[in-house]
Design a protein around this motif. Structure first.
Motif, PDB file in Angstrom:
ATOM      1  N   SER A 426     -21.966 -12.464 -13.772  1.00  0.00           N
ATOM      2  CA  SER A 426     -22.135 -12.469 -15.230  1.00  0.00           C
ATOM      3  C   SER A 426     -21.459 -11.248 -15.834  1.00  0.00           C
ATOM      4  CB  SER A 426     -23.627 -12.482 -15.592  1.00  0.00           C
ATOM      5  OG  SER A 426     -23.807 -12.515 -16.989  1.00  0.00           O
ATOM      6  N   VAL A 427     -20.711 -11.459 -16.923  1.00  0.00           N
ATOM      7  CA  VAL A 427     -20.104 -10.370 -17.693  1.00  0.00           C
ATOM      8  C   VAL A 427     -20.353 -10.615 -19.171  1.00  0.00           C
ATOM      9  CG1 VAL A 427     -18.323  -9.808 -15.997  1.00  0.00           C
ATOM     10  CG2 VAL A 427     -17.874 -11.560 -17.708  1.00  0.00           C
ATOM     11  N   ALA A 428     -20.466  -9.528 -19.962  1.00  0.00           N
ATOM     12  CA  ALA A 428     -20.707  -9.650 -21.401  1.00  0.00           C
ATOM     13  C   ALA A 428     -20.243  -8.379 -22.085  1.00  0.00           C
ATOM     14  CB  ALA A 428     -22.185  -9.906 -21.695  1.00  0.00           C
ATOM     15  N   PHE A 429     -19.479  -8.516 -23.190  1.00  0.00           N
ATOM     16  CA  PHE A 429     -19.037  -7.375 -23.983  1.00  0.00           C
ATOM     17  C   PHE A 429     -20.132  -6.969 -24.960  1.00  0.00           C
ATOM     18  CE2 PHE A 429     -14.696  -6.344 -23.011  1.00  0.00           C
ATOM     19  CZ  PHE A 429     -14.184  -7.477 -22.404  1.00  0.00           C
ATOM     20  N   LEU A 441     -18.421  -3.013 -21.564  1.00  0.00           N
ATOM     21  CA  LEU A 441     -18.639  -4.280 -20.859  1.00  0.00           C
ATOM     22  C   LEU A 441     -19.784  -4.114 -19.878  1.00  0.00           C
ATOM     23  CD1 LEU A 441     -17.546  -7.192 -20.105  1.00  0.00           C
ATOM     24  CD2 LEU A 441     -16.262  -6.051 -18.296  1.00  0.00           C
ATOM     25  N   ALA A 442     -20.658  -5.120 -19.815  1.00  0.00           N
ATOM     26  CA  ALA A 442     -21.737  -5.147 -18.829  1.00  0.00           C
ATOM     27  C   ALA A 442     -21.441  -6.217 -17.788  1.00  0.00           C
ATOM     28  CB  ALA A 442     -23.079  -5.427 -19.494  1.00  0.00           C
ATOM     29  N   SER A 443     -21.779  -5.922 -16.525  1.00  0.00           N
ATOM     30  CA  SER A 443     -21.561  -6.881 -15.435  1.00  0.00           C
ATOM     31  C   SER A 443     -22.796  -6.913 -14.554  1.00  0.00           C
ATOM     32  CB  SER A 443     -20.329  -6.498 -14.605  1.00  0.00           C
ATOM     33  OG  SER A 443     -20.494  -5.229 -14.010  1.00  0.00           O
ATOM     34  N   GLY A 444     -23.203  -8.121 -14.159  1.00  0.00           N
ATOM     35  CA  GLY A 444     -24.344  -8.296 -13.267  1.00  0.00           C
ATOM     36  C   GLY A 444     -23.913  -8.930 -11.967  1.00  0.00           C
ATOM     37  N   GLY A 679      -7.641 -13.082  -8.770  1.00  0.00           N
ATOM     38  CA  GLY A 679      -8.340 -12.642  -7.574  1.00  0.00           C
ATOM     39  C   GLY A 679      -8.306 -13.667  -6.453  1.00  0.00           C
ATOM     40  N   GLU A 680      -9.290 -13.530  -5.565  1.00  0.00           N
ATOM     41  CA  GLU A 680      -9.379 -14.392  -4.398  1.00  0.00           C
ATOM     42  C   GLU A 680     -10.705 -15.125  -4.310  1.00  0.00           C
ATOM     43  OE1 GLU A 680      -6.577 -11.524  -1.547  1.00  0.00           O
ATOM     44  OE2 GLU A 680      -8.656 -11.933  -1.019  1.00  0.00           O
ATOM     45  N   GLY A 681     -11.497 -15.103  -5.367  1.00  0.00           N
ATOM     46  CA  GLY A 681     -12.796 -15.759  -5.343  1.00  0.00           C
ATOM     47  C   GLY A 681     -12.992 -16.617  -6.573  1.00  0.00           C
ATOM     48  N   ALA A 682     -14.134 -17.293  -6.612  1.00  0.00           N
ATOM     49  CA  ALA A 682     -14.471 -18.151  -7.744  1.00  0.00           C
ATOM     50  C   ALA A 682     -14.666 -17.322  -9.010  1.00  0.00           C
ATOM     51  CB  ALA A 682     -15.731 -18.944  -7.437  1.00  0.00           C
ATOM     52  N   ILE A 683     -14.449 -17.969 -10.174  1.00  0.00           N
ATOM     53  CA  ILE A 683     -14.663 -17.325 -11.472  1.00  0.00           C
ATOM     54  C   ILE A 683     -16.048 -17.742 -11.943  1.00  0.00           C
ATOM     55  CG2 ILE A 683     -13.718 -16.917 -13.756  1.00  0.00           C
ATOM     56  CD1 ILE A 683     -11.833 -16.210 -11.445  1.00  0.00           C
ATOM     57  N   TYR A 684     -17.028 -16.828 -11.853  1.00  0.00           N
ATOM     58  CA  TYR A 684     -18.401 -17.169 -12.194  1.00  0.00           C
ATOM     59  C   TYR A 684     -18.726 -16.925 -13.663  1.00  0.00           C
ATOM     60  CZ  TYR A 684     -19.377 -17.562  -7.220  1.00  0.00           C
ATOM     61  OH  TYR A 684     -19.376 -17.955  -5.919  1.00  0.00           O
ATOM     62  N   SER A 685     -17.990 -16.038 -14.343  1.00  0.00           N
ATOM     63  CA  SER A 685     -18.315 -15.733 -15.736  1.00  0.00           C
ATOM     64  C   SER A 685     -17.076 -15.181 -16.427  1.00  0.00           C
ATOM     65  CB  SER A 685     -19.459 -14.709 -15.796  1.00  0.00           C
ATOM     66  OG  SER A 685     -19.753 -14.377 -17.134  1.00  0.00           O
ATOM     67  N   ILE A 686     -16.915 -15.530 -17.710  1.00  0.00           N
ATOM     68  CA  ILE A 686     -15.823 -14.989 -18.520  1.00  0.00           C
ATOM     69  C   ILE A 686     -16.369 -14.630 -19.898  1.00  0.00           C
ATOM     70  CG2 ILE A 686     -13.931 -16.185 -17.349  1.00  0.00           C
ATOM     71  CD1 ILE A 686     -14.072 -18.344 -19.416  1.00  0.00           C
ATOM     72  N   ALA A 687     -15.691 -13.691 -20.579  1.00  0.00           N
ATOM     73  CA  ALA A 687     -16.133 -13.259 -21.906  1.00  0.00           C
ATOM     74  C   ALA A 687     -14.957 -12.654 -22.648  1.00  0.00           C
ATOM     75  CB  ALA A 687     -17.274 -12.248 -21.796  1.00  0.00           C
ATOM     76  N   PHE A 688     -14.875 -12.948 -23.970  1.00  0.00           N
ATOM     77  CA  PHE A 688     -13.883 -12.340 -24.853  1.00  0.00           C
ATOM     78  C   PHE A 688     -14.451 -11.052 -25.446  1.00  0.00           C
ATOM     79  CE2 PHE A 688     -10.188 -14.994 -25.370  1.00  0.00           C
ATOM     80  CZ  PHE A 688     -10.592 -16.266 -25.005  1.00  0.00           C
ATOM     81  N   SER A 689     -13.560 -10.047 -25.639  1.00  0.00           N
ATOM     82  CA  SER A 689     -13.959  -8.869 -26.395  1.00  0.00           C
ATOM     83  C   SER A 689     -14.087  -9.231 -27.869  1.00  0.00           C
ATOM     84  CB  SER A 689     -12.940  -7.747 -26.196  1.00  0.00           C
ATOM     85  OG  SER A 689     -11.657  -8.162 -26.667  1.00  0.00           O
ATOM     86  N   LYS A 693      -8.786  -9.440 -27.856  1.00  0.00           N
ATOM     87  CA  LYS A 693      -7.588  -8.978 -27.162  1.00  0.00           C
ATOM     88  C   LYS A 693      -7.771  -8.902 -25.649  1.00  0.00           C
ATOM     89  CE  LYS A 693      -5.957  -6.206 -31.086  1.00  0.00           C
ATOM     90  NZ  LYS A 693      -5.585  -4.850 -31.547  1.00  0.00           N
ATOM     91  N   ILE A 694      -9.013  -8.861 -25.176  1.00  0.00           N
ATOM     92  CA  ILE A 694      -9.288  -8.718 -23.745  1.00  0.00           C
ATOM     93  C   ILE A 694     -10.188  -9.866 -23.310  1.00  0.00           C
ATOM     94  CG2 ILE A 694     -10.308  -7.263 -21.950  1.00  0.00           C
ATOM     95  CD1 ILE A 694      -9.647  -4.841 -23.620  1.00  0.00           C
ATOM     96  N   LEU A 695      -9.849 -10.423 -22.167  1.00  0.00           N
ATOM     97  CA  LEU A 695     -10.675 -11.458 -21.541  1.00  0.00           C
ATOM     98  C   LEU A 695     -11.125 -10.919 -20.185  1.00  0.00           C
ATOM     99  CD1 LEU A 695     -11.819 -14.360 -21.582  1.00  0.00           C
ATOM    100  CD2 LEU A 695      -9.733 -15.092 -20.414  1.00  0.00           C
ATOM    101  N   ALA A 696     -12.453 -10.831 -19.981  1.00  0.00           N
ATOM    102  CA  ALA A 696     -13.019 -10.317 -18.736  1.00  0.00           C
ATOM    103  C   ALA A 696     -13.568 -11.469 -17.906  1.00  0.00           C
ATOM    104  CB  ALA A 696     -14.124  -9.302 -19.022  1.00  0.00           C
ATOM    105  N   SER A 697     -13.473 -11.324 -16.590  1.00  0.00           N
ATOM    106  CA  SER A 697     -13.996 -12.356 -15.690  1.00  0.00           C
ATOM    107  C   SER A 697     -14.743 -11.693 -14.544  1.00  0.00           C
ATOM    108  CB  SER A 697     -12.862 -13.227 -15.134  1.00  0.00           C
ATOM    109  OG  SER A 697     -12.037 -12.480 -14.262  1.00  0.00           O
TER     110      SER A 697
END
Length: 712
Positions: A426-429, A441-444, A679-689, A693-697
């Motif tokens: 999980s990620v969230a701006f 940005l927060a990441s769990g 990356g090399e793994g599954a995309i479990y979460s994405i979030a826009f700033s 301008k920034i997309l986090a995964s």
């Protein structure tokens, strides 16, 4: 007829072919008699040519016959097509007239009530009260027994501690005695070792000396034996005395060996004497006491085990009884709903027969009213009561294009954020950082931590959670961070002071998703226990539990105005529900194809008109929120879609999948814009700033990837 004419016209070709065959047979006989090949070759050549012409003719006849059959079939189908069009028009007019009649029935629904419905409701209330009293009566003795069990356990712990304490003292004494015994034994053994060493040295010297003495004697004896053979008997007698001396020497050697063996036996007896009888007796006593203690403890534990077995059996019986009563209650509710539907249908039929407007049954205020695709007019009235009802625009489904134009240019990747030891789920701006120039940005992660990253300085802070983190969410003011984890709890932190505010408990299983309302008053949580709970942030208490899903709730999301909450469930449910929080009802969204699988992600567009959902069947669906209509299905991922996010302007939809890719979609055209492998793994979460301008995964390779996006 035309085919018949053609066949009649071309029949002479077949006749000619038969005549040529006969001529070729005759020519063959003539050629055999006259030895002239030309009589057989000429008719055969004619037969082959006619055969080729006949084959082309038959092929054309078959094609023409098929075309005529298709034309006749089209002539037969045309009347049915016209009837279907007329039937569609008639159905549309019937739907409009039925809608108007339903509206009239809804306006008059407060004028009349039905006694049978009231009686059913009274019966349901009575049944619910009886169920509550019965459950309370059954739980009360269980509480008393648990209290007795706690008391007995405490007494047992006290008694066991008292019995173990002397044993500990005796073991301490035994350790002291063993140490002393080791010291004494070591002191006694040391001189013995010295004596054994001296004896070994003496024995070696004696063996060496004896060997040296015996060796020349052996030589002399050999010489004597040789010389004796040449001597006579008298000389032999003279040497008899010498042989006796040699025998005495052998006897002396045997005595020396016997004395050495006696010394070795004495040493072994001394070693055996060092085994202390008192120590052996003490060990035997301790072993006997230990066996007695184990026997007594086993005897004391046996009644506890029996009591626990009885208690488990009682709990199982109680659970079965309670489950049976709940099933009866659910069955009664289902019967009530079925009767209501039957009564409504009968009233509708009567109205259609006599063409008189009848009032609809009035149902009392329910905790949740289930709506299956209500009319746009009704939804408009429920959501905006201050406005006049108006006919909603019907949106036709938009089919997603089959061919995707993929672009990857102008997208840059920033250095990944590393620090988690397990996959980031999980990620969230932060929506409103304290410093407007910062991006936070927060990441769990499943490593039981939540990290807060300051992207400008690449620094981070770490909060420790009580279980594997499944979801993180920011409050609207950016001061509070929430996380849901596998230990059934929700933790809240004050990001400014880095102190934990509280832990919300109430769910019976894992918490999969958390979300703050836009007004910052409510926190929602979805759990594996098939419920959604709403928590008040003012007093940190549960204010409502939403039930309706029949499988685990995997994802939730608030609408931008905070009036609606969307939720997605597992594969035994396969539905999306939109909850109208102020009206105690929900709308169930179902796919046209019937199968959606697990719903891993839901997201509202910034204007609140479109809801996006990510599915187990590798697709993304767009829904019209007001009418519940499926707008389009986006296909392109090769595995399950785990996460979705709208850009701040609502024009772009980003999706993350187990296939290790992120895709960007244009919302209004359902067109795929970009395909990005991360990356090399599954995309479990994405979030826009917040500025888009920034997309986090959050990725399965334990990292957070940051992508800078151009203006699309």
């Amino acid at each position: 007829m035309a085919v018949y004419l053609i066949m009649t016209k071309l029949h002479w070709l077949e006749v000619t072919e038969y005549i040529s065959l006969c001529a070729s047979a005759i020519g063959t006989l003539v050629a055999t008699v006259t030895q002239q090949v030309v009589y057989a070759a000429a008719p055969l050549t004619i037969v082959l040519g006619l055969n080729a012409v006949n084959r082309d003719r038959l092929k054309r006849l078959n094609e023409q016959h098929q075309q005529n059959a298709i034309a006749q079939f089209d002539q037969l189908i045309d009347p049915f097509r016209q009837r279907l069009e007329n039937f569609d028009n008639y159905t549309h007019r019937l739907s409009q007239s039925t809608q108007k009649q339903i509206e009239e029935l809804q306006r008059n629904q407060q004028e009349q009530s039905t006694d049978s419905v009231q009686q059913h409701l009274v019966q349901l209330d009575t049944l619910r009260q009886q169920l509550g009293r019965t459950t309370e009566q059954q739980i009360e003795p269980l509480k008393q027994q648990l209290a007795q069990l706690d008391t007995f356990t405490q007494q047992l712990n006290t008694t066991t501690q008292q019995q173990i304490e002397p044993l500990k003292q005796q073991l301490a004494q035994l350790d002291t005695f063993t140490q002393q015994l080791d010291t004494t034994t070591q002191q006694q053994i040391e001189p013995l070792k010295q004596q054994l060493a001296q004896l070994d040295t003496f024995t070696q010297q004696l063996n060496t000396t004896t060997q040296q003495q015996i060796e020349p004697l052996k030589q002399q004896l050999a010489q004597l034996n040789t010389f004796t053979q040449h001597l006579n008997t008298s000389t032999q007698k003279q040497f008899e005395f010498l042989r006796q001396h040699l025998g005495q020497i052998d006897t002396f050697t045997q005595q020396i060996n016997t004395n050495a063996q006696q010394h070795m036996d004495q040493l072994q007896q001394l070693q055996q004497a060092l085994n202390i009888d008192a120590f052996n007796q003490r060990l035997a006593q301790i072993e006997t006491f230990t066996k007695q203690l184990n026997t007594n403890t086993q005897q004391q534990i046996q009644p506890i085990r029996q009591y626990l077995t009885q208690l488990n059996a009682y709990i199982q019986n109680l659970s079965a009884s309670t489950q049976k009563q709940i099933e009866e209650f659910r069955h009664a509710i289902a019967l009530y709903q079925t009767e209501m539907q039957t009564l409504t249908q009968s009233l509708t039929k009567q109205q259609a027969q006599i063409n008189i407007t009848l009032p609809t049954l009035v149902t009392p205020q329910e905790q949740i009213r289930i709506l299956q695709n209500p009319s746009p007019v009704e939804e408009q009235k429920d959501l905006q009561p201050q406005l006049k009802p108006k006919t909603a625009e019907v949106l036709a489904p938009v089919a997603a294009p089959t061919s995707h134009s993929t672009q990857t240019q102008n997208i840059k990747s920033l250095p990944p954020l590393q620090g988690h030891s397990e996959r980031v789920v999980s990620v969230a701006f932060c929506p409103l950082p304290l410093n407007s120039s910062q991006t936070i940005l927060a990441s769990g992660s499943h490593d039981k931590t939540v990290k807060i990253w300051h992207l400008d300085s690449q620094q981070h802070r770490t909060f420790t959670a009580s279980g594997k983190v499944n979801s993180v969410a920011w409050s609207a003011d950016g001061k509070t961070l929430a996380c849901g984890s596998d230990n059934k709890n929700i933790q809240l932190w004050n990001v400014v002071t880095e102190q934990e505010i509280c832990t919300l408990t109430g769910h019976k299983d894992k918490v999969y998703s958390v979300a703050f309302s836009p007004n910052n008053n409510i926190l929602a949580s979805g759990s594996q226990d098939q419920t959604i709970k709403l928590w008040s942030l003012d007093n940190q208490k549960e204010i409502q539990t939403l039930t309706g899903h029949i499988d685990e709730v995997l994802c939730i999301a608030f609408s931008p105005d905070g009036k609606m909450l969307a939720s997605g469930s597992g594969d035994r449910d396969q539905t999306i529900k939109i909850w109208y929080l102020s009206q105690n009802k929900f709308l169930t969204l179902k796919s046209k194809s019937g199968f959606m699988g697990r719903i891993y992600a839901v997201a509202f567009s910034p204007d609140g008109k479109i809801l996006a959902s990510g599915h187990q069947d590798k697709t993304i669906k767009l829904w019209h929120v007001e009418s519940g209509q499926e707008l389009s299905t986006l296909t392109g991922h090769s595995d399950e879609v785990y996460s979705l996010a709208f850009s701040p302007d609502g024009k772009i939809l980003a999706s993350g999948s187990y296939d290790q890719t992120i895709k960007l979609w244009q919302v209004d055209t359902s067109k795929e814009l970009n395909n990005i492998t991360v990356g090399e793994g599954a995309i479990y979460s994405i979030a826009f700033s917040q500025d888009g301008k920034i997309l986090a995964s959050g990725n399965g390779d334990k990292t957070v990837i940051l992508l800078t996006l151009p203006r699309l």
